[in-house]
Design an enzyme around this catalytic site. Sequence first.
Site, PDB file in Angstrom:
ATOM      1  N   LYS A   1      56.115  39.904  35.070  1.00  0.00           N
ATOM      2  CA  LYS A   1      56.580  41.000  35.929  1.00  0.00           C
ATOM      3  C   LYS A   1      55.368  41.779  36.411  1.00  0.00           C
ATOM      4  O   LYS A   1      54.738  42.513  35.647  1.00  0.00           O
ATOM      5  CB  LYS A   1      57.520  41.949  35.179  1.00  0.00           C
ATOM      6  CG  LYS A   1      58.186  42.933  36.128  1.00  0.00           C
ATOM      7  CD  LYS A   1      58.488  44.294  35.523  1.00  0.00           C
ATOM      8  CE  LYS A   1      57.473  45.368  35.758  1.00  0.00           C
ATOM      9  NZ  LYS A   1      57.173  45.751  37.142  1.00  0.00           N
TER      10      LYS A   1
ATOM     11  N   GLU B   1      48.061  47.334  25.476  1.00  0.00           N
ATOM     12  CA  GLU B   1      46.783  47.940  25.867  1.00  0.00           C
ATOM     13  C   GLU B   1      47.143  49.200  26.640  1.00  0.00           C
ATOM     14  O   GLU B   1      47.638  49.118  27.759  1.00  0.00           O
ATOM     15  CB  GLU B   1      45.987  46.993  26.783  1.00  0.00           C
ATOM     16  CG  GLU B   1      45.559  45.703  26.128  1.00  0.00           C
ATOM     17  CD  GLU B   1      44.596  45.896  24.970  1.00  0.00           C
ATOM     18  OE1 GLU B   1      44.052  47.007  24.805  1.00  0.00           O
ATOM     19  OE2 GLU B   1      44.415  44.933  24.221  1.00  0.00           O
TER      20      GLU B   1
ATOM     21  N   CYS C   1      41.681  52.145  32.686  1.00  0.00           N
ATOM     22  CA  CYS C   1      41.944  52.693  31.342  1.00  0.00           C
ATOM     23  C   CYS C   1      40.629  52.928  30.623  1.00  0.00           C
ATOM     24  O   CYS C   1      40.581  53.638  29.630  1.00  0.00           O
ATOM     25  CB  CYS C   1      42.910  51.822  30.552  1.00  0.00           C
ATOM     26  SG  CYS C   1      42.433  50.139  30.482  1.00  0.00           S
TER      27      CYS C   1
ATOM     28  N   GLU D   1      45.320  61.634  29.723  1.00  0.00           N
ATOM     29  CA  GLU D   1      44.802  60.663  30.689  1.00  0.00           C
ATOM     30  C   GLU D   1      45.237  61.070  32.097  1.00  0.00           C
ATOM     31  O   GLU D   1      46.428  61.176  32.388  1.00  0.00           O
ATOM     32  CB  GLU D   1      45.339  59.267  30.361  1.00  0.00           C
ATOM     33  CG  GLU D   1      44.708  58.205  31.238  1.00  0.00           C
ATOM     34  CD  GLU D   1      45.115  56.786  30.846  1.00  0.00           C
ATOM     35  OE1 GLU D   1      46.312  56.554  30.643  1.00  0.00           O
ATOM     36  OE2 GLU D   1      44.221  55.921  30.763  1.00  0.00           O
TER      37      GLU D   1
HETATM   38  C1  UN1 Z   1      41.725  48.384  32.619  1.00  0.00           C
HETATM   39  O1  UN1 Z   1      41.405  49.372  33.260  1.00  0.00           O
HETATM   40  O2  UN1 Z   1      42.891  48.272  32.175  1.00  0.00           O
HETATM   41  O3  UN1 Z   1      35.966  47.320  31.456  1.00  0.00           O
HETATM   42  C2  UN1 Z   1      40.821  47.215  32.378  1.00  0.00           C
HETATM   43  C3  UN1 Z   1      36.471  47.490  32.560  1.00  0.00           C
HETATM   44  C4  UN1 Z   1      37.191  46.341  33.213  1.00  0.00           C
HETATM   45  C5  UN1 Z   1      38.583  46.199  32.675  1.00  0.00           C
HETATM   46  C6  UN1 Z   1      39.406  47.442  32.789  1.00  0.00           C
HETATM   47  N1  UN1 Z   1      36.450  45.140  32.972  1.00  0.00           N
HETATM   48  O4  UN1 Z   1      36.416  48.557  33.145  1.00  0.00           O
END
Ligand code: UN1
Length: 498
Positions: free
Chosen positions: A174, A249, A283, A384
Amino acid sequence: MKEYLNYIDGKWVPSKSGRTFENRNPANWDEIIGIFTKSTKEDVEEAVQSAKKAYKMWSKVPAPKRGEIMRRAAEILLERKEEVATLLAKENGKIMKEARGDVQEGIDTAFYAFGEGRRLFSFNTPSELPDKFALTFRMPVGVFAVITPWNFPIALPAWKIFPALLAGNTVVFKPPSDAPGCAYELVKILEEAGVPPGVINLVFGGGGEVGEALLTHSDIRGVAFTGSSEVGSRIAEVAGKHLKKISLELGGKNAQIVMDDANLELALEGAIWGAYATAGQRCTATSRIIVHEKVFDKFLEMFVERAKALKVGNPLDETTEMGPVINEAQRNKIHEYVEIGKKEGAKLILGGEPLKGGEYDKGWFYKPTVFIDVDPNMRIAQEEIFGPVVAFIKVKNLDEAIDVLNGTMYGLSSSIYTQDVNNAMRAIQRIEAGITYINGPTIGAECHLPFGGVKHTGNGHREGGWTVYEIFTEMKTVYIDFSGKLQKAQIDTWEEQG
Ligand code: UN1
């Protein structure tokens, strides 16, 4: 206008609902990128049944042979890199350089999966009894639901789908409603690479309808999710009740520490990249910059000067340094946080509002934003934001810096700039995060290393590298005994048996 369809049991089919949704360019909302079919529970049911049926066959294909298909997919993605990156930049809003990086991360992951087809190592170990052998095998789990966000529309599904398939699972995918075009391209590539019907299924639609239906479906054995901690916690609750295997995650509130002995130019480049790449919508984004009081004023001045000069605009223009944020709701959320920060008593010294005039009036652009006088407990330093907003925090020494860094509910990425090896080693030991960079920004993880976080950032799993195969396999322990005797562990002695 092209209508993008679901992919179920090797066929491109519209949702039974007959409904659709639009995908628009966040840098120019007049531009519709595509119309996508909007799925319901019934479509999910078909996709899950197709994946369940295909699992019987796919789980028996030798892993090196599954790997060959992953290699072909990697090669096709490599050939089509520029085209997919352009679509990615258009639907996601990240600049071309980063869009190419997003696709490259998918390519790297696919090649890694190819190699893993000839590894999938597990253990053997001695038995406590004679003429008895003990070893383990990695077995597939079953049908996996893969639910991904819009901020890395190729890399994040690739992180999940390639290892899941390589390990012998089948998948119902999805994708996010804000960047669904890349999901379509990725699945098209898997089809072209030779993934058999039913092994990968794609169902477009919202989290409430498609996501929920997947989460509660009794034939889904595992859920791999990247997104907010709020949604992750709900997934954990429901999946816990249904005893599904899950990998989550989730959010981050990542910080970069700048010590008084740091190379400030280097720390500046890292901080700007970490804070404003993908307009702060990673993230792993740097949303707090914790600076030693001795260099605070100087570093802040350098940072603001550089942030002020950032070229914000059309992601397809190679000279652009930051694109728009993803949509109206996200921009409103970012702006609400700016208002919260001001009310809490932090001082806004740069940005803090949408960009206006010309091309900006047709996209979700927001100014690079900087707050100072931030107390570590303020909401803007705890929650966040997922936007181009950074909070500067002044500290007296390394211990205080680390305490501030650790003082949130998250723990994904972290960074320290220092030329002193003792500071670096202490930071490695004391920082509570899944990832720590020494003299590098908080973003930029490489696909062959474990990726994930502590505390509310996840549920203890690590994607990437070899560790992602813990998520997508179940361990089978095997005891082999052709001694011709009943040998009772813990009871019989080897002298009697031997
Ligand atoms: C994300 O934002 O979920 O390390 C992953 C990083 C990228 C991956 C981010 N290679 O910023």
